[in-house]
Design a protein around this motif. Structure first.
Motif, mmCIF file in Angstrom:
data_model
loop_
_atom_site.group_PDB
_atom_site.id
_atom_site.type_symbol
_atom_site.label_atom_id
_atom_site.label_comp_id
_atom_site.label_asym_id
_atom_site.label_seq_id
_atom_site.Cartn_x
_atom_site.Cartn_y
_atom_site.Cartn_z
ATOM 1 N N HIS A 271 1.984 -5.596 -6.430
ATOM 2 C CA HIS A 271 0.640 -5.696 -7.011
ATOM 3 C C HIS A 271 -0.450 -5.172 -6.085
ATOM 4 O O HIS A 271 -1.612 -5.140 -6.468
ATOM 5 C CB HIS A 271 0.325 -7.160 -7.368
ATOM 6 C CG HIS A 271 1.133 -7.679 -8.512
ATOM 7 N ND1 HIS A 271 2.094 -8.657 -8.365
ATOM 8 C CD2 HIS A 271 1.150 -7.333 -9.823
ATOM 9 C CE1 HIS A 271 2.648 -8.916 -9.546
ATOM 10 N NE2 HIS A 271 2.099 -8.132 -10.448
ATOM 11 N N ARG A 272 -0.059 -4.758 -4.878
ATOM 12 C CA ARG A 272 -1.046 -4.252 -3.920
ATOM 13 C C ARG A 272 -0.837 -2.759 -3.689
ATOM 14 O O ARG A 272 0.181 -2.198 -4.086
ATOM 15 C CB ARG A 272 -0.902 -4.947 -2.561
ATOM 16 C CG ARG A 272 -0.868 -6.453 -2.599
ATOM 17 C CD ARG A 272 -0.276 -6.984 -1.305
ATOM 18 N NE ARG A 272 1.062 -6.438 -1.088
ATOM 19 C CZ ARG A 272 1.734 -6.515 0.060
ATOM 20 N NH1 ARG A 272 1.174 -7.086 1.107
ATOM 21 N NH2 ARG A 272 2.943 -6.014 0.166
ATOM 22 N N LYS A 273 -1.786 -2.147 -3.000
ATOM 23 C CA LYS A 273 -1.606 -0.777 -2.546
ATOM 24 C C LYS A 273 -0.954 -0.847 -1.174
ATOM 25 O O LYS A 273 -1.550 -1.325 -0.209
ATOM 26 C CB LYS A 273 -2.930 -0.022 -2.471
ATOM 27 C CG LYS A 273 -2.748 1.475 -2.240
ATOM 28 C CD LYS A 273 -4.057 2.223 -2.397
ATOM 29 C CE LYS A 273 -3.825 3.744 -2.247
ATOM 30 N NZ LYS A 273 -5.066 4.513 -2.412
ATOM 31 N N LEU A 274 0.272 -0.368 -1.108
ATOM 32 C CA LEU A 274 1.059 -0.521 0.119
ATOM 33 C C LEU A 274 0.588 0.382 1.257
ATOM 34 O O LEU A 274 0.069 1.475 1.029
ATOM 35 C CB LEU A 274 2.527 -0.202 -0.166
ATOM 36 C CG LEU A 274 3.330 -1.242 -0.936
ATOM 37 C CD1 LEU A 274 4.699 -0.674 -1.258
ATOM 38 C CD2 LEU A 274 3.470 -2.517 -0.142
ATOM 39 N N GLU A 275 0.796 -0.111 2.473
ATOM 40 C CA GLU A 275 0.592 0.745 3.639
ATOM 41 C C GLU A 275 1.665 1.824 3.648
ATOM 42 O O GLU A 275 2.751 1.657 3.095
ATOM 43 C CB GLU A 275 0.696 -0.093 4.915
ATOM 44 C CG GLU A 275 -0.381 -1.163 5.035
ATOM 45 C CD GLU A 275 -0.214 -1.980 6.305
ATOM 46 O OE1 GLU A 275 0.771 -1.725 7.036
ATOM 47 O OE2 GLU A 275 -1.051 -2.853 6.540
ATOM 48 N N LYS A 276 1.362 2.951 4.296
ATOM 49 C CA LYS A 276 2.283 4.092 4.276
ATOM 50 C C LYS A 276 3.648 3.739 4.850
ATOM 51 O O LYS A 276 4.678 4.178 4.334
ATOM 52 C CB LYS A 276 1.672 5.265 5.032
ATOM 53 C CG LYS A 276 0.503 5.920 4.313
ATOM 54 C CD LYS A 276 0.019 7.164 5.058
ATOM 55 C CE LYS A 276 -1.121 7.834 4.292
ATOM 56 N NZ LYS A 276 -1.602 9.048 4.978
ATOM 57 N N THR A 277 3.663 2.946 5.938
ATOM 58 C CA THR A 277 4.960 2.604 6.550
ATOM 59 C C THR A 277 5.806 1.761 5.605
ATOM 60 O O THR A 277 7.010 1.983 5.464
ATOM 61 C CB THR A 277 4.738 1.841 7.869
ATOM 62 O OG1 THR A 277 3.870 0.717 7.621
ATOM 63 C CG2 THR A 277 4.102 2.745 8.918
#
Length: 300
Positions: free
Chosen positions: A208-214
């Motif tokens: 449900h979130r915008k994930l970090e690239k890693t």
């Protein structure tokens, strides 16, 4: 020599069976590898091999029919009397085919046995005994919620209540917010999840979130491996600002609900204990999953 006999018996070519005795007589009756032998000559040789005992013609014809179907002899039907022939090349071909087929069958049987052993090893005898008593008494035990805190205890509860004894077409639902831990992608955990998917279990992940690239890269790589292996694994993103249930669900039977992230704490909530909450959590998940974008098309 004993090993050869064992192999022939395994591929249904036991030299003591009547069909193979007829084949042996045919080979002896052939003057050369390319020669065809008529039925009378074959019967004469067979009578010698069996100490003067003359077998029934119908039984000999039955054996010849079986040998032809098996590919061990060829029949010349061009003349009034049929001729029969066999050679090393034909036998080599049949042996190779039968050994390959039998090896494949044994491999399947071994995998089936391994699966049964795995199932038996996972059975809790105390729980099984309790279940038998319930069935015999015609009553139903009410499963109660179970609380766990700390990563190791949570994993044990996850394995016992969610992952255990899953079968084909079962569905695992999980939200990624709390599940995004590098150690969960270590080999032992990944192997456990992959073993479930090998059995036909479907895994649905939702973020449900915008994930970090890693984090996104870590999930994307694992998802790609699962897809390449043909597993039923779906991972989608459905952004929302409001909070919602964080859980891992086993079909509609129950959910491992995250009750605190610091310290990380969960409760196994069987549907029988709170059907309204469990149904609501699963319905909310399914609605977001249906609207969500696949990881492969979602940017970070």
């Amino acid at each position: 020599m004993q090993k050869m006999w064992d192999v022939l018996e395994t591929i249904d070519l036991d030299l003591n069976r009547k069909d193979m005795i007829v084949l042996g007589a045919l080979l002896k009756a052939q003057s050369e590898p390319t020669a065809f032998v008529d039925f009378d000559s074959l019967r004469e040789q067979l009578t010698k091999d069996e100490g003067g005992k003359k077998g029934k013609d119908s039984l000999i014809y039955r054996s010849l029919s079986w040998l032809e179907q098996a590919g061990l002899i060829q029949v010349d039907r061009s003349g009034h009397k049929h001729g029969y022939n066999s050679n090393v090349g034909m036998m080599h071909k049949v042996l190779k085919q039968r050994m390959k087929a039998r090896s494949s069958e044994l491999l399947k049987e071994t995998k089936a046995i391994d699966a049964e052993i795995q199932m038996m090893s996972e059975i809790n005898t105390d729980s099984l005994a309790a279940d038998i008593i319930v069935l015999a008494a015609g009553t139903q035990l009410v499963e109660r919620p179970i609380f766990a805190q700390g990563w190791e205890n949570i994993l044990k509860l996850l394995d016992d209540k969610v992952y255990k004894n899953l079968k084909k077409n079962d569905i695992i639902r999980f939200t990624l917010e709390w599940y995004d831990r590098p150690e969960e992608l270590e080999k032992p955990r990944v192997d456990k999840i992959e073993e479930m998917m090998k059995r036909g279990v479907e895994v649905r992940g939702l973020e449900h979130r915008k994930l970090e690239k890693t984090s996104f890269k870590r999930f994307a790589q694992r998802i790609e491996v699962f897809h390449q292996k043909g597993y039923k694994a779906g991972f989608r993103v459905c952004l929302r600002k409001d909070s919602t249930y964080q859980f891992v669900g086993r079909n509609s039977e129950g959910i491992l609900l995250i009750v605190s992230e610091n310290p990380l704490s969960v409760t196994w909530l069987p549907r029988s204990a709170n059907p309204e909450l469990v149904d609501n959590a699963i319905q909310s998940f399914d609605n977001d999953y249906l609207k969500g974008a696949d990881f492969s098309t979602f940017g970070v």
